[in-house]
Motif scaffolding. Structure first.
Motif, PDB file in Angstrom:
ATOM      1  N   LEU A 122      70.364  28.206  -1.076  1.00  0.00           N
ATOM      2  CA  LEU A 122      71.296  28.149   0.043  1.00  0.00           C
ATOM      3  C   LEU A 122      70.869  27.012   0.963  1.00  0.00           C
ATOM      4  O   LEU A 122      69.680  26.814   1.196  1.00  0.00           O
ATOM      5  N   GLU A 123      71.836  26.283   1.500  1.00  0.00           N
ATOM      6  CA  GLU A 123      71.563  25.101   2.326  1.00  0.00           C
ATOM      7  C   GLU A 123      71.969  25.355   3.763  1.00  0.00           C
ATOM      8  O   GLU A 123      72.854  26.168   4.048  1.00  0.00           O
ATOM      9  N   CYS A 124      71.315  24.650   4.709  1.00  0.00           N
ATOM     10  CA  CYS A 124      71.676  24.768   6.119  1.00  0.00           C
ATOM     11  C   CYS A 124      71.369  23.473   6.853  1.00  0.00           C
ATOM     12  O   CYS A 124      70.632  22.618   6.360  1.00  0.00           O
ATOM     13  N   ASN A 125      71.921  23.356   8.060  1.00  0.00           N
ATOM     14  CA  ASN A 125      71.691  22.181   8.915  1.00  0.00           C
ATOM     15  C   ASN A 125      70.473  22.440   9.798  1.00  0.00           C
ATOM     16  O   ASN A 125      70.375  23.488  10.431  1.00  0.00           O
ATOM     17  N   ILE A 126      69.546  21.481   9.852  1.00  0.00           N
ATOM     18  CA  ILE A 126      68.351  21.664  10.687  1.00  0.00           C
ATOM     19  C   ILE A 126      68.194  20.549  11.722  1.00  0.00           C
ATOM     20  O   ILE A 126      67.157  20.451  12.378  1.00  0.00           O
ATOM     21  N   LYS A 127      69.208  19.710  11.888  1.00  0.00           N
ATOM     22  CA  LYS A 127      69.108  18.579  12.803  1.00  0.00           C
ATOM     23  C   LYS A 127      68.795  19.046  14.221  1.00  0.00           C
ATOM     24  O   LYS A 127      69.433  19.959  14.752  1.00  0.00           O
ATOM     25  N   ASN A 128      67.781  18.422  14.825  1.00  0.00           N
ATOM     26  CA  ASN A 128      67.351  18.688  16.205  1.00  0.00           C
ATOM     27  C   ASN A 128      66.873  20.116  16.436  1.00  0.00           C
ATOM     28  O   ASN A 128      66.805  20.576  17.577  1.00  0.00           O
ATOM     29  N   LYS A 129      66.518  20.812  15.378  1.00  0.00           N
ATOM     30  CA  LYS A 129      65.969  22.166  15.513  1.00  0.00           C
ATOM     31  C   LYS A 129      64.452  22.120  15.328  1.00  0.00           C
ATOM     32  O   LYS A 129      63.941  21.346  14.522  1.00  0.00           O
ATOM     33  N   ASN A 130      63.749  22.963  16.096  1.00  0.00           N
ATOM     34  CA  ASN A 130      62.296  22.983  15.964  1.00  0.00           C
ATOM     35  C   ASN A 130      61.859  23.953  14.869  1.00  0.00           C
ATOM     36  O   ASN A 130      62.673  24.682  14.298  1.00  0.00           O
ATOM     37  N   SER A 131      60.580  23.956  14.619  1.00  0.00           N
ATOM     38  CA  SER A 131      60.031  24.728  13.508  1.00  0.00           C
ATOM     39  C   SER A 131      60.346  26.220  13.636  1.00  0.00           C
ATOM     40  O   SER A 131      60.727  26.868  12.660  1.00  0.00           O
ATOM     41  N   SER A 132      60.209  26.769  14.832  1.00  0.00           N
ATOM     42  CA  SER A 132      60.489  28.196  15.043  1.00  0.00           C
ATOM     43  C   SER A 132      61.940  28.529  14.719  1.00  0.00           C
ATOM     44  O   SER A 132      62.241  29.547  14.083  1.00  0.00           O
ATOM     45  N   GLU A 133      62.851  27.656  15.155  1.00  0.00           N
ATOM     46  CA  GLU A 133      64.273  27.883  14.916  1.00  0.00           C
ATOM     47  C   GLU A 133      64.602  27.812  13.431  1.00  0.00           C
ATOM     48  O   GLU A 133      65.367  28.634  12.912  1.00  0.00           O
ATOM     49  N   VAL A 134      64.008  26.835  12.741  1.00  0.00           N
ATOM     50  CA  VAL A 134      64.283  26.681  11.313  1.00  0.00           C
ATOM     51  C   VAL A 134      63.681  27.839  10.516  1.00  0.00           C
ATOM     52  O   VAL A 134      64.294  28.341   9.569  1.00  0.00           O
ATOM     53  N   PHE A 135      62.475  28.275  10.902  1.00  0.00           N
ATOM     54  CA  PHE A 135      61.873  29.444  10.243  1.00  0.00           C
ATOM     55  C   PHE A 135      62.818  30.644  10.318  1.00  0.00           C
ATOM     56  O   PHE A 135      63.027  31.342   9.318  1.00  0.00           O
ATOM     57  N   GLU A 136      63.387  30.878  11.480  1.00  0.00           N
ATOM     58  CA  GLU A 136      64.278  32.037  11.654  1.00  0.00           C
ATOM     59  C   GLU A 136      65.543  31.886  10.816  1.00  0.00           C
ATOM     60  O   GLU A 136      65.983  32.844  10.156  1.00  0.00           O
ATOM     61  N   ILE A 137      66.126  30.692  10.815  1.00  0.00           N
ATOM     62  CA  ILE A 137      67.339  30.449  10.034  1.00  0.00           C
ATOM     63  C   ILE A 137      67.073  30.677   8.548  1.00  0.00           C
ATOM     64  O   ILE A 137      67.822  31.368   7.852  1.00  0.00           O
ATOM     65  N   LEU A 138      65.972  30.077   8.053  1.00  0.00           N
ATOM     66  CA  LEU A 138      65.672  30.171   6.625  1.00  0.00           C
ATOM     67  C   LEU A 138      65.238  31.580   6.220  1.00  0.00           C
ATOM     68  O   LEU A 138      65.513  32.014   5.099  1.00  0.00           O
ATOM     69  N   ALA A 139      64.581  32.289   7.115  1.00  0.00           N
ATOM     70  CA  ALA A 139      64.201  33.674   6.811  1.00  0.00           C
ATOM     71  C   ALA A 139      65.445  34.531   6.598  1.00  0.00           C
ATOM     72  O   ALA A 139      65.514  35.345   5.670  1.00  0.00           O
ATOM     73  N   ASN A 140      66.451  34.345   7.454  1.00  0.00           N
ATOM     74  CA  ASN A 140      67.692  35.113   7.316  1.00  0.00           C
ATOM     75  C   ASN A 140      68.467  34.713   6.060  1.00  0.00           C
ATOM     76  O   ASN A 140      69.053  35.568   5.385  1.00  0.00           O
ATOM     77  N   LEU A 141      68.444  33.413   5.729  1.00  0.00           N
ATOM     78  CA  LEU A 141      69.074  32.960   4.489  1.00  0.00           C
ATOM     79  C   LEU A 141      68.353  33.546   3.275  1.00  0.00           C
ATOM     80  O   LEU A 141      68.986  33.996   2.314  1.00  0.00           O
ATOM     81  N   ALA A 142      67.017  33.533   3.329  1.00  0.00           N
ATOM     82  CA  ALA A 142      66.220  34.059   2.213  1.00  0.00           C
ATOM     83  C   ALA A 142      66.459  35.548   2.015  1.00  0.00           C
ATOM     84  O   ALA A 142      66.485  36.041   0.878  1.00  0.00           O
ATOM     85  N   ALA A 143      66.644  36.278   3.117  1.00  0.00           N
ATOM     86  CA  ALA A 143      66.909  37.722   3.025  1.00  0.00           C
ATOM     87  C   ALA A 143      68.220  37.989   2.282  1.00  0.00           C
ATOM     88  O   ALA A 143      68.325  38.948   1.502  1.00  0.00           O
ATOM     89  N   LYS A 144      69.222  37.144   2.515  1.00  0.00           N
ATOM     90  CA  LYS A 144      70.498  37.282   1.793  1.00  0.00           C
ATOM     91  C   LYS A 144      70.339  36.842   0.339  1.00  0.00           C
ATOM     92  O   LYS A 144      70.865  37.478  -0.581  1.00  0.00           O
ATOM     93  N   LEU A 145      69.596  35.753   0.151  1.00  0.00           N
ATOM     94  CA  LEU A 145      69.487  35.161  -1.184  1.00  0.00           C
ATOM     95  C   LEU A 145      68.755  36.072  -2.159  1.00  0.00           C
ATOM     96  O   LEU A 145      69.136  36.176  -3.330  1.00  0.00           O
ATOM     97  N   ILE A 146      67.696  36.741  -1.703  1.00  0.00           N
ATOM     98  CA  ILE A 146      66.921  37.575  -2.632  1.00  0.00           C
ATOM     99  C   ILE A 146      67.766  38.735  -3.150  1.00  0.00           C
ATOM    100  O   ILE A 146      67.653  39.121  -4.326  1.00  0.00           O
ATOM    101  N   ILE A 147      68.637  39.282  -2.312  1.00  0.00           N
ATOM    102  CA  ILE A 147      69.523  40.366  -2.757  1.00  0.00           C
ATOM    103  C   ILE A 147      70.447  39.858  -3.860  1.00  0.00           C
ATOM    104  O   ILE A 147      70.605  40.494  -4.913  1.00  0.00           O
TER     105      ILE A 147
END
Length: 305
Positions: free
Chosen positions: A153-178
């Motif tokens: 799954l892909e997402c936009n990370i422009k101008n986002k910091n590490s904490s923000e990207v971690f949260e976005i990708l964690a939520n994407l990963a939670a959907k993806l593993i299912i």
């Protein structure tokens, strides 16, 4: 109901673990995570994020914190649990072949592989100024993040910091593993293109050191290293909040105070301009930029250090 051994350590992994626990198609039969670590000045022994979560929400699920996965006793314990899948997310240990052979081992990696194999994919993507990132499920093999891709799954990370990207990708990963586990039999693993592979290493505190040369590069470092290790000058002065104002203008002297603002100031780099909003000297409290300059009696035209 598929039996799953989950292997993961930080908050990123907890988000994925929570999604599996809430899905009625899966039964988490064990958690493997890193051993408790001494944290802070008082060196208080602290459990991993996943362990603390599971102790509070599902205390009946057994938790294992082995120092090594090569131990024959540990391998036998995993084999005796007879998992249908072993799901791995930021565990922090390499799985030996003896474990890889027990059941399909599915890893959730926080990049669009084969880019950024290794320990710091999120920070590396931000450092390089990538506008897109994402998360993959992959079948694990003995190499580090080299296994075939199942889904992504892909997402936009422009101008986002590490904490923000971690949260976005964690939520994407939670959907993806299912999705990956429910459709596992129908997925065709896709081999990674080795010609496109890049590696990334574990972030160290000293990586946060900056010189005021390129404002754009400093800005990307600021995003990548928030909240840790932050960015700082060689005198220890941390820049805790800043903005990129200009990335092209050239200056003869870096570190010159260009303009005072209500709670911040503009600072020159050899190339580009930064707006410094919050700073912190070692061992002192956080100050807004203008208050810091006032305390140091610095004015327009002075050098910050």
């Amino acid at each position: 109901m598929k039996k799953i051994i989950f292997m993961g350590t930080p908050a990123y992994a907890t988000c994925i673990l929570k999604a599996l626990l809430e899905n009625k198609n899966f039964n988490i039969i064990a958690l493997f995570t890193q051993p408790d670590k001494a944290v802070g000045r008082k060196q208080i022994l602290t459990p991993s994020h996943t362990k603390a979560f599971l102790n509070n929400h599902s205390p009946n699920i057994p938790i294992f914190t082995p120092k090594s996965l090569k131990d024959e006793v540990i391998i036998k314990q995993i084999r005796d649990l007879k998992p249908d899948f072993i799901v791995v997310a930021a565990y922090g240990k390499i799985l030996p072949k003896a474990i890889l052979d027990i059941a399909p081992c599915v890893n959730l990696h926080a990049s669009l592989l084969p880019k950024y194999r290794g320990a710091s994919p999120i920070q590396s993507a931000i450092l390089n100024g990538d506008e897109k990132s994402g998360v993959c499920t992959m079948l694990m093999e003995e190499g580090l993040d080299t296994g075939p891709i199942l889904e992504s799954l892909e997402c936009n990370i422009k101008n986002k910091n590490s904490s923000e990207v971690f949260e976005i990708l964690a939520n994407l990963a939670a959907k993806l593993i299912i999705s990956t586990l429910l459709n596992f039999k129908n997925l065709i693993p896709k081999k990674q293109d080795e010609n496109l592979a890049t590696q990334c290493t574990k972030i160290k505190k000293e990586d946060g050191m900056i010189v005021l040369y390129n404002a754009k590069a400093i800005y990307q470092k600021y995003l990548a290293f928030n909240p840790w290790p932050n960015i700082f000058l060689n005198n220890g002065l941390k820049f805790l909040e800043l903005e990129l104002v200009d990335e092209n203008k050239q200056f003869n002297q870096e570190g010159e105070i260009l303009e005072l603002e209500k709670e911040s100031f503009l600072l020159s780099c050899k190339q580009g301009i930064l707006r410094i909003k919050k700073l912190q000297e070692s061992g002192k409290k956080v100050l807004d930029g203008r208050t810091y300059l006032n305390g140091k009696r610095l004015k327009v035209g002075d050098c910050l250090y």
